[in-house]
Design an enzyme around this catalytic site. Structure first.
Site, PDB file in Angstrom:
ATOM      1  N   GLU A 121       3.988   5.587  -9.488  1.00 62.61           N
ATOM      2  CA  GLU A 121       4.323   4.273  -8.930  1.00 62.61           C
ATOM      3  C   GLU A 121       5.735   3.842  -9.321  1.00 62.61           C
ATOM      4  O   GLU A 121       6.183   4.119 -10.442  1.00 62.61           O
ATOM      5  CB  GLU A 121       3.309   3.227  -9.424  1.00 62.61           C
ATOM      6  CG  GLU A 121       1.897   3.524  -8.966  1.00 62.61           C
ATOM      7  CD  GLU A 121       0.894   2.453  -9.395  1.00 62.61           C
ATOM      8  OE1 GLU A 121       1.304   1.424  -9.983  1.00 62.61           O
ATOM      9  OE2 GLU A 121      -0.308   2.659  -9.142  1.00 62.61           O
ATOM     10  N   ASP A 142      -5.830   6.722  -9.558  1.00 57.25           N
ATOM     11  CA  ASP A 142      -6.242   6.072 -10.808  1.00 57.25           C
ATOM     12  C   ASP A 142      -7.060   4.819 -10.507  1.00 57.25           C
ATOM     13  O   ASP A 142      -7.576   4.174 -11.421  1.00 57.25           O
ATOM     14  CB  ASP A 142      -5.054   5.791 -11.738  1.00 57.25           C
ATOM     15  CG  ASP A 142      -4.022   4.873 -11.126  1.00 57.25           C
ATOM     16  OD1 ASP A 142      -4.148   4.520  -9.934  1.00 57.25           O
ATOM     17  OD2 ASP A 142      -3.066   4.496 -11.838  1.00 57.25           O
ATOM     18  N   SER A 143      -7.249   4.509  -9.206  1.00 55.75           N
ATOM     19  CA  SER A 143      -8.212   3.477  -8.819  1.00 55.75           C
ATOM     20  C   SER A 143      -9.602   3.832  -9.340  1.00 55.75           C
ATOM     21  O   SER A 143     -10.490   2.980  -9.376  1.00 55.75           O
ATOM     22  CB  SER A 143      -8.243   3.313  -7.295  1.00 55.75           C
ATOM     23  OG  SER A 143      -8.431   4.560  -6.655  1.00 55.75           O
ATOM     24  N   GLU A 194       1.964   0.128  -0.197  1.00 55.43           N
ATOM     25  CA  GLU A 194       0.722  -0.624  -0.416  1.00 55.43           C
ATOM     26  C   GLU A 194       0.964  -2.120  -0.282  1.00 55.43           C
ATOM     27  O   GLU A 194       1.901  -2.672  -0.886  1.00 55.43           O
ATOM     28  CB  GLU A 194       0.138  -0.309  -1.810  1.00 55.43           C
ATOM     29  CG  GLU A 194      -1.159  -1.091  -2.066  1.00 55.43           C
ATOM     30  CD  GLU A 194      -1.993  -0.589  -3.229  1.00 55.43           C
ATOM     31  OE1 GLU A 194      -1.620   0.409  -3.868  1.00 55.43           O
ATOM     32  OE2 GLU A 194      -3.042  -1.238  -3.492  1.00 55.43           O
ATOM     33  N   ASP A 215      -3.026  11.105  -9.367  1.00 52.62           N
ATOM     34  CA  ASP A 215      -2.158  10.060  -9.929  1.00 52.62           C
ATOM     35  C   ASP A 215      -1.770  10.352 -11.368  1.00 52.62           C
ATOM     36  O   ASP A 215      -2.628  10.718 -12.193  1.00 52.62           O
ATOM     37  CB  ASP A 215      -2.901   8.716  -9.926  1.00 52.62           C
ATOM     38  CG  ASP A 215      -2.548   7.860  -8.727  1.00 52.62           C
ATOM     39  OD1 ASP A 215      -1.434   7.993  -8.186  1.00 52.62           O
ATOM     40  OD2 ASP A 215      -3.410   7.053  -8.328  1.00 52.62           O
ATOM     41  N   LYS A 224       1.228  11.822  -7.912  1.00 58.23           N
ATOM     42  CA  LYS A 224       1.728  10.555  -7.363  1.00 58.23           C
ATOM     43  C   LYS A 224       2.092   9.666  -8.539  1.00 58.23           C
ATOM     44  O   LYS A 224       1.386   9.667  -9.562  1.00 58.23           O
ATOM     45  CB  LYS A 224       0.679   9.877  -6.480  1.00 58.23           C
ATOM     46  CG  LYS A 224       1.144   8.505  -5.942  1.00 58.23           C
ATOM     47  CD  LYS A 224       0.265   7.976  -4.834  1.00 58.23           C
ATOM     48  CE  LYS A 224      -1.015   7.329  -5.306  1.00 58.23           C
ATOM     49  NZ  LYS A 224      -0.825   6.145  -6.161  1.00 58.23           N
TER      50      LYS A 224
END
Ligand code: KIV
Length: 264
Positions: free
Chosen positions: A112, A42-43, A179, A81, A110
Site C-alpha cells: 500500500e 491482509d483483509s 480503492e 499482501d 501487493k
C-alpha cells in the site's frame, strides 16, 4: 493458463476479475469460477481473524494463508499482501517478499502507498519481485486517512492519488489497485497510466475489479455493508453460482454499476 507479469502489464481494458481467497476451499472455489487473479489480502485480519483493522496481521499469518490458498489453486496467479510494517525498509521488504514468494508460493506481492513507497517498489522490482500497488483508501493506514471512507474528493487529494499511481507505474508495478475513490477520478487515472488499474469501490472504468470474497457472499460479520459491495449470493443461488455471477458481471461490464459506485 497462468499469465506472465508482462502479459498482465498489457491488460489495459481487459476487465480482469480478481477475488480474495485466504484458504484451500476459498482459493479452489474462485479458481474454478475462472477468476483472472486471486488476492490473499491482509483483509483476512478482518474477515477471517476478527480484528477490527488489518494492522495486527503478521507475516506469519500471511505465509500461513498464502500457502493454504496456493494448495487450493495451484495454477492461479496468486498475489499476496505485504502486511502493515513489513516493508518499511528495502531490506525488510525483500526478506518478506521472499517469504511470500519462495516459502508460500505467491506470484506477486501487493503493498500500500503511493509516491512514498516508490523506492521500496523500485528495490523489489529490481530484484525481480512482481509488485501490485494500492492507492486511494489504504486500509493499513486508514486511521490517518480519516477512516474507511471515500478518498480523493478534493482536488489536492485527487492529485495526490493520481501522482501516487503514476509513481507506482514508474517504479515498475505491473498494476495498481484503486480503492474507494470517485468513479471519475478512477477513470482519469486509468486513462493516464499505462498499467492496469484494478478497482474496489472505484467505479466501472478501471481495467479490472476486485472484491473480498466474504463480502460478495454476504458474510459481513455484522459490519455495515459498504455501498460498493454487492451480495451476489442473492442472484447466484449458490456459493459457486455467486462467484460465477461476479466473474460474469465484471467481464460484461455490468458490475459495478452506478448503484455500487461513487460519483464524487
Ligand atoms: O486486503 C485486501 O483484501 C485488499 C483488497 C481490498 C484490495 O487489499
Amino acid at each position: 493458463m497462468k499469465p506472465t507479469v508482462l502479459e498482465l502489464r498489457r491488460k489495459k481494458g481487459a476487465r480482469l476479475a480478481m477475488l480474495t481467497a485466504y484458504d484451500y476451499p476459498g482459493a479452489k472455489l474462485v479458481a474454478e469460477a475462472g477468476v483472472d487473479l486471486i488476492l490473499v489480502g491482509d483483509s483476512l485480519g478482518m474477515v477471517v481473524l476478527g480484528y477490527d483493522s488489518t494492522v495486527a496481521v503478521t507475516m506469519d499469518d500471511m505465509v500461513h494463508h498464502t500457502r493454504a490458498a496456493r494448495r487450493g489453486a495451484p495454477q492461479a496467479f496468486l498475489v499476496a499482501d505485504l502486511p502493515f510494517l513489513s516493508y518499511g525498509t528495502a531490506e525488510q521488504a525483500l526478506a518478506n517478499a521472499a517469504r511470500l514468494m519462495k516459502d508460500a508460493g505467491a506470484d506477486s506481492v501487493k503493498l500500500e502507498g503511493g509516491a512514498e513507497v516508490r523506492p521500496i517498489v523500485e528495490t523489489l522490482v529490481r530484484a525481480g519481485v512482481p509488485v501490485l500497488g494500492h492507492v486511494g483508501l489504504t486500509p493499513q493506514t486508514a486511521s490517518a486517512l480519516g477512516g474507511f471512507k471515500l478518498q480523493g474528493r478534493d482536488e489536492a487529494d485527487a492529485r495526490r492519488i493520481l501522482e501516487g499511481a503514476s509513481a507506482l507505474e514508474q517504479a515498475g508495478c505491473w498494476g495498481v489497485v484503486l480503492e474507494l475513490v470517485p468513479a471519475p477520478l478512477a477513470r482519469l487515472i486509468t486513462e493516464r497510466i499505462g498499467i492496469p488499474t484494478i478497482g474496489i469501490g472505484a467505479g466501472p472504468h478501471c481495467d479490472g475489479q476486485v472484491l473480498v470474497l466474504h463480502d460478495l457472499l454476504g458474510l459481513d460479520g455484522g459490519h455495515r455493508r459498504p455501498k460498493f459491495v454487492k451480495d451476489f449470493l442473492a442472484d447466484g443461488g449458490s456459493v459457486a453460482g455467486a462467484v460465477a455471477a461476479y466473474v460474469a458481471a465484471v467481464r460484461d461490464g455490468s458490475f459495478p454499476d452506478a448503484a455500487h459506485s461513487y460519483a464524487a
